[in-house]
Design a protein around this motif. Structure first.
Motif, PDB file in Angstrom:
ATOM      1  N   GLY A 105     -12.839  94.672  71.657  1.00 45.16           N
ATOM      2  CA  GLY A 105     -13.665  94.807  70.460  1.00 45.16           C
ATOM      3  C   GLY A 105     -13.571  93.942  69.214  1.00 45.16           C
ATOM      4  O   GLY A 105     -14.130  94.334  68.115  1.00 45.16           O
ATOM      5  N   ASN A 106     -13.192  92.689  69.443  1.00 41.71           N
ATOM      6  CA  ASN A 106     -13.216  91.812  68.532  1.00 41.71           C
ATOM      7  C   ASN A 106     -14.600  90.870  68.518  1.00 41.71           C
ATOM      8  O   ASN A 106     -14.454  90.014  69.101  1.00 41.71           O
ATOM      9  N   TYR A 107     -15.415  91.518  68.204  1.00 36.16           N
ATOM     10  CA  TYR A 107     -17.008  90.950  68.455  1.00 36.16           C
ATOM     11  C   TYR A 107     -17.207  89.690  67.822  1.00 36.16           C
ATOM     12  O   TYR A 107     -17.928  88.930  68.077  1.00 36.16           O
ATOM     13  N   HIS A 108     -16.656  89.533  66.498  1.00 36.67           N
ATOM     14  CA  HIS A 108     -16.989  88.434  65.573  1.00 36.67           C
ATOM     15  C   HIS A 108     -16.201  87.144  66.313  1.00 36.67           C
ATOM     16  O   HIS A 108     -17.095  86.228  66.539  1.00 36.67           O
ATOM     17  N   LYS A 109     -15.240  87.403  66.731  1.00 38.39           N
ATOM     18  CA  LYS A 109     -14.271  86.010  67.406  1.00 38.39           C
ATOM     19  C   LYS A 109     -15.238  85.918  68.719  1.00 38.39           C
ATOM     20  O   LYS A 109     -15.212  84.876  69.238  1.00 38.39           O
ATOM     21  N   SER A 110     -15.401  87.008  69.564  1.00 33.38           N
ATOM     22  CA  SER A 110     -16.356  86.784  70.969  1.00 33.38           C
ATOM     23  C   SER A 110     -17.479  85.988  70.590  1.00 33.38           C
ATOM     24  O   SER A 110     -17.856  85.258  71.138  1.00 33.38           O
ATOM     25  N   LEU A 111     -18.253  86.662  69.428  1.00 33.86           N
ATOM     26  CA  LEU A 111     -19.764  85.791  69.177  1.00 33.86           C
ATOM     27  C   LEU A 111     -19.247  84.413  68.737  1.00 33.86           C
ATOM     28  O   LEU A 111     -20.142  83.354  69.337  1.00 33.86           O
ATOM     29  N   ASP A 112     -18.187  83.993  67.950  1.00 36.79           N
ATOM     30  CA  ASP A 112     -18.014  82.539  67.776  1.00 36.79           C
ATOM     31  C   ASP A 112     -17.891  81.822  69.044  1.00 36.79           C
ATOM     32  O   ASP A 112     -18.208  80.873  69.325  1.00 36.79           O
ATOM     33  N   ASP A 113     -16.998  82.163  69.912  1.00 29.68           N
ATOM     34  CA  ASP A 113     -16.865  81.485  71.378  1.00 29.68           C
ATOM     35  C   ASP A 113     -18.127  81.597  72.032  1.00 29.68           C
ATOM     36  O   ASP A 113     -18.499  80.356  72.564  1.00 29.68           O
ATOM     37  N   CYS A 114     -18.753  82.475  72.178  1.00 30.46           N
ATOM     38  CA  CYS A 114     -20.197  82.719  72.878  1.00 30.46           C
ATOM     39  C   CYS A 114     -21.066  81.505  72.226  1.00 30.46           C
ATOM     40  O   CYS A 114     -21.519  80.767  73.072  1.00 30.46           O
ATOM     41  N   GLN A 115     -20.911  81.214  71.027  1.00 32.36           N
ATOM     42  CA  GLN A 115     -21.703  80.312  70.371  1.00 32.36           C
ATOM     43  C   GLN A 115     -21.430  78.940  70.676  1.00 32.36           C
ATOM     44  O   GLN A 115     -22.043  77.942  70.747  1.00 32.36           O
ATOM     45  N   MET A 116     -20.069  78.725  70.847  1.00 33.27           N
ATOM     46  CA  MET A 116     -19.352  77.473  71.220  1.00 33.27           C
ATOM     47  C   MET A 116     -20.022  77.217  72.758  1.00 33.27           C
ATOM     48  O   MET A 116     -20.198  76.005  72.904  1.00 33.27           O
ATOM     49  N   VAL A 117     -19.825  78.220  73.542  1.00 29.80           N
ATOM     50  CA  VAL A 117     -20.145  78.113  75.026  1.00 29.80           C
ATOM     51  C   VAL A 117     -21.706  77.556  75.073  1.00 29.80           C
ATOM     52  O   VAL A 117     -21.963  76.464  75.795  1.00 29.80           O
ATOM     53  N   VAL A 118     -22.531  78.323  74.229  1.00 31.12           N
ATOM     54  CA  VAL A 118     -23.759  77.755  74.076  1.00 31.12           C
ATOM     55  C   VAL A 118     -24.289  76.442  73.688  1.00 31.12           C
ATOM     56  O   VAL A 118     -24.902  75.677  74.077  1.00 31.12           O
ATOM     57  N   GLN A 119     -23.543  75.996  72.788  1.00 32.30           N
ATOM     58  CA  GLN A 119     -23.341  74.719  72.269  1.00 32.30           C
ATOM     59  C   GLN A 119     -22.989  73.585  73.174  1.00 32.30           C
ATOM     60  O   GLN A 119     -23.800  72.591  73.321  1.00 32.30           O
ATOM     61  N   LEU A 120     -22.206  73.861  73.933  1.00 29.72           N
ATOM     62  CA  LEU A 120     -21.624  73.026  75.082  1.00 29.72           C
ATOM     63  C   LEU A 120     -22.745  73.053  76.465  1.00 29.72           C
ATOM     64  O   LEU A 120     -22.674  72.217  77.068  1.00 29.72           O
ATOM     65  N   ASN A 121     -23.145  74.275  76.512  1.00 27.98           N
ATOM     66  CA  ASN A 121     -23.881  74.512  77.857  1.00 27.98           C
ATOM     67  C   ASN A 121     -25.101  75.504  77.465  1.00 27.98           C
ATOM     68  O   ASN A 121     -24.998  76.914  77.371  1.00 27.98           O
ATOM     69  N   PRO A 122     -26.289  74.986  76.842  1.00 30.35           N
ATOM     70  CA  PRO A 122     -27.397  75.700  76.461  1.00 30.35           C
ATOM     71  C   PRO A 122     -28.011  76.741  77.615  1.00 30.35           C
ATOM     72  O   PRO A 122     -28.568  77.478  77.059  1.00 30.35           O
ATOM     73  N   MET A 123     -27.656  76.340  78.974  1.00 32.51           N
ATOM     74  CA  MET A 123     -28.227  77.371  80.008  1.00 32.51           C
ATOM     75  C   MET A 123     -27.306  78.451  80.216  1.00 32.51           C
ATOM     76  O   MET A 123     -27.603  79.212  81.258  1.00 32.51           O
ATOM     77  N   HIS A 124     -26.108  78.567  79.717  1.00 29.93           N
ATOM     78  CA  HIS A 124     -25.156  79.705  80.190  1.00 29.93           C
ATOM     79  C   HIS A 124     -25.549  80.891  79.717  1.00 29.93           C
ATOM     80  O   HIS A 124     -25.351  81.337  78.720  1.00 29.93           O
ATOM     81  N   PHE A 125     -26.178  81.490  80.680  1.00 31.87           N
ATOM     82  CA  PHE A 125     -26.946  82.883  80.533  1.00 31.87           C
ATOM     83  C   PHE A 125     -26.104  83.871  80.301  1.00 31.87           C
ATOM     84  O   PHE A 125     -26.319  84.913  79.724  1.00 31.87           O
TER      85      PHE A 125
END
Length: 156
Positions: free
Chosen positions: A88-108
């Protein structure tokens, strides 16, 4: 990662044949998980076993150390994003997801995760936009189509 192989697999995600899409999805995930070889994969697997055993703090430590050692390992960020979302730590999850997409823009998977975080935070417009981004990569994803509809209904 072999970009030519991944590009063919990403194209297969748009194939009308469900079997072709399923096989491509599995192969893409395997490539992402194996991006840093057996060592990275073992650490991710270990963190999952810890999460399954309810040892969230230790799993987070394992993933954080992996990220510190290999900051370009998108799947390590994605697994930690999943961990944060699951508690339930959505803000931290969102931050990490954004990093994933920065590293791999196609990471569905990370785009889907971002959409889930936005929806959990009641940011439905952002959720819809993110699910739509994921659909550009995986146009047959019924779950993302369904979530767009659910978020649209919540906006009305």
């Amino acid at each position: 990662m072999d970009s030519l192989s991944i590009n063919f697999l990403l194209e297969d995600l748009k194939n009308p044949d469900a079997l072709v899409r399923e096989q491509a999805t599995r192969k893409i995930w395997r490539l992402w998980f194996q991006q840093k070889g057996i060592s990275g994969l073992e650490k991710i697997d270990y963190s999952q076993k810890l999460m399954d055993a309810g040892e969230i703090g230790t799993a987070e430590e394992v993933l954080t150390k992996l990220i510190q050692a290999q900051p370009d390992f998108a799947e390590a960020w994605n697994r930690r994003a999943f961990l944060y979302y699951s508690v339930g730590n959505y803000h931290k999850s969102l931050d990490d997801c954004q990093m994933v997409v920065q590293l791999n823009p196609m990471h569905f998977g990370a785009l889907h995760g971002m959409g889930l975080c936005y929806a959990a935070l009641k940011k439905y417009r952002e959720a819809i936009q993110t699910f739509q981004q994921a659909l550009k990569i995986q146009p047959y994803s019924l779950v993302n189509q369904k979530l767009i509809l659910e978020c649209t209904i919540k906006l009305s």
